[in-house]
Design a protein around this motif. Structure first.
Motif: not given
Length: 377
Positions: A300-316, A366-372
């Motif tokens: 989340x911090x590095x590979x998908x830096x441009x799609x980084x999840x934050x706050x509630x989205x991080x938990x989900x 995860x490329x499909x369902x986590x960092x959309x």
């Protein structure tokens, strides 16, 4: 009624396009446009802001300027982020034969643009670089740490391109459009160092010259530089070394997965020492969950830096990561447990086999369902 053919329509093609990638630079774009207009008086120019959907309204501020001056254009990218890729998109969006790239925070000296244009034309150069590391240039008020990191990165970059370029890390340069069109399909578009990407991608050494400038303080806003910039730089270098067939995200995901192996073993070994080999299934399961969580946060911090999840989205995001990787985790634990008890391969090789089986599944789902999609920062 007759309609004019495209050949009969006269239009003025700009001689120079200035490409400015932006993210949260609403406080600087108007001043930058004013300075460019003054500096390039007498030159047919256009200014193209390429904005990565800034939440501070940078794109709208730039559009207001465009309504007053048709030489100013805006590309607002939704679902795409990254300085290098923004520069490439801007350079391909113009018909100008000469392309300049500069930051939107006024740290680059726009008064150098006329000298760059004169040099690239009169000396038959292919690229002119605004350099901080030739006589007359400087880095301004940089901290000792930032200066040291830049020098190390510069030395690595010089080894990659193998030309006597003193500032391959510069983000301020002018290039002939023909150079970009010839190599654009081989550019990585990764990270912040588009100049290094161009030099290392060109099929032959480019004719270039460096002109000195001193790096200035920001006009407004805050710096976008953080430790992830170094990570992206290393990824770009790796991509250059291994070629374009393997996606850079997969490279990053694999590196973090490798780190996850150490996390996994660091949890598994002490649990086995404490609980004994009879608790291998429990220990392997716990180590898998810890390593999975570690991999999620690092990706989340590095590979998908441009799609980084934050706050509630991080938990989900973490929950979706765990759920969608459950099949891989079950395969991981099941195969490792079978090999340990039935294959007599030892705890280390058993665990490693389980990790490798789960890794392929993890990357795909995860490329499909986590960092959309990119998240609003």
């Amino acid at each position: 009624m007759t309609t004019a053919s495209p050949d009969s329509i006269s239009c003025q093609v700009p001689e120079l396009a200035v490409i400015v990638p932006t993210y949260n630079e609403a406080g600087s774009v108007e001043e930058l446009a004013r300075r460019v207009a003054i500096t390039l008086e007498g030159v047919d120019w256009e200014l193209i802001f390429v904005d990565d959907d800034s939440p501070d309204g940078t794109a709208e501020r730039a559009r207001e300027l465009s309504r007053r001056d048709a030489r100013i254009r805006v590309i607002q990218r939704v679902g795409r982020r990254g300085l290098s890729s923004a520069c490439i998109e801007g350079m391909l969006a113009t018909s100008a034969p000469y392309l300049a790239v500069m930051d939107g925070d006024l740290q680059h000296d726009e008064t150098l643009l006329p000298r760059m244009l004169a040099a690239i034309k009169d000396e038959d150069l292919e690229i002119v670089v605004g350099s901080r590391y030739v006589a007359g240039g400087g880095v301004g008020d940089w901290s000792a740490r930032r200066h040291s990191m830049s020098k190390v990165a510069t030395r690595i970059g010089q080894r990659l391109i193998r030309v006597e370029l003193q500032d391959p890390m510069s983000g301020f340069f002018m290039v002939r459009a023909s150079v970009i069109h010839a190599c654009v399909r081989r550019l990585t578009g990764v990270g912040f160092k588009i100049l290094l990407d161009i030099f290392s991608t060109a099929e032959r050494p480019l004719r270039f010259r460096e002109l000195p400038f001193t790096f200035r303080q920001r006009h407004a806003g805050s710096s976008k530089l953080d430790n992830a910039v170094l990570w992206e730089y290393l990824l770009m270098l790796t991509q250059k070394m291994i070629g374009p067939l393997i996606p850079v995200r997969f490279i990053a995901f694999s590196v973090i997965g490798g780190l996850g192996v150490f996390v996994h073993m660091a949890v598994l070994w002490p649990m086995l020492q404490w609980l004994g080999s009879g608790a291998f299934l429990l220990s392997q399961s716990a180590a898998t969950l810890v390593a999975m969580t570690s991999n999620f946060f690092l990706n989340n911090l590095l590979t998908y830096r441009d799609m980084r999840l934050r706050g509630r989205q991080l938990l989900w995001g973490w929950l979706s990561f765990v759920v969608t990787c459950s099949v891989g985790a079950l395969a991981n634990v099941g195969i490792a447990n079978y090999l340990f008890h039935e294959g007599h391969s030892g705890w280390f090789l058993s665990a490693l086999a389980g990790i490798l089986v789960g890794a392929v599944w993890n990357y795909a789902v995860t490329a499909v369902y986590t960092w959309k999609r990119p998240q609003t920062k």
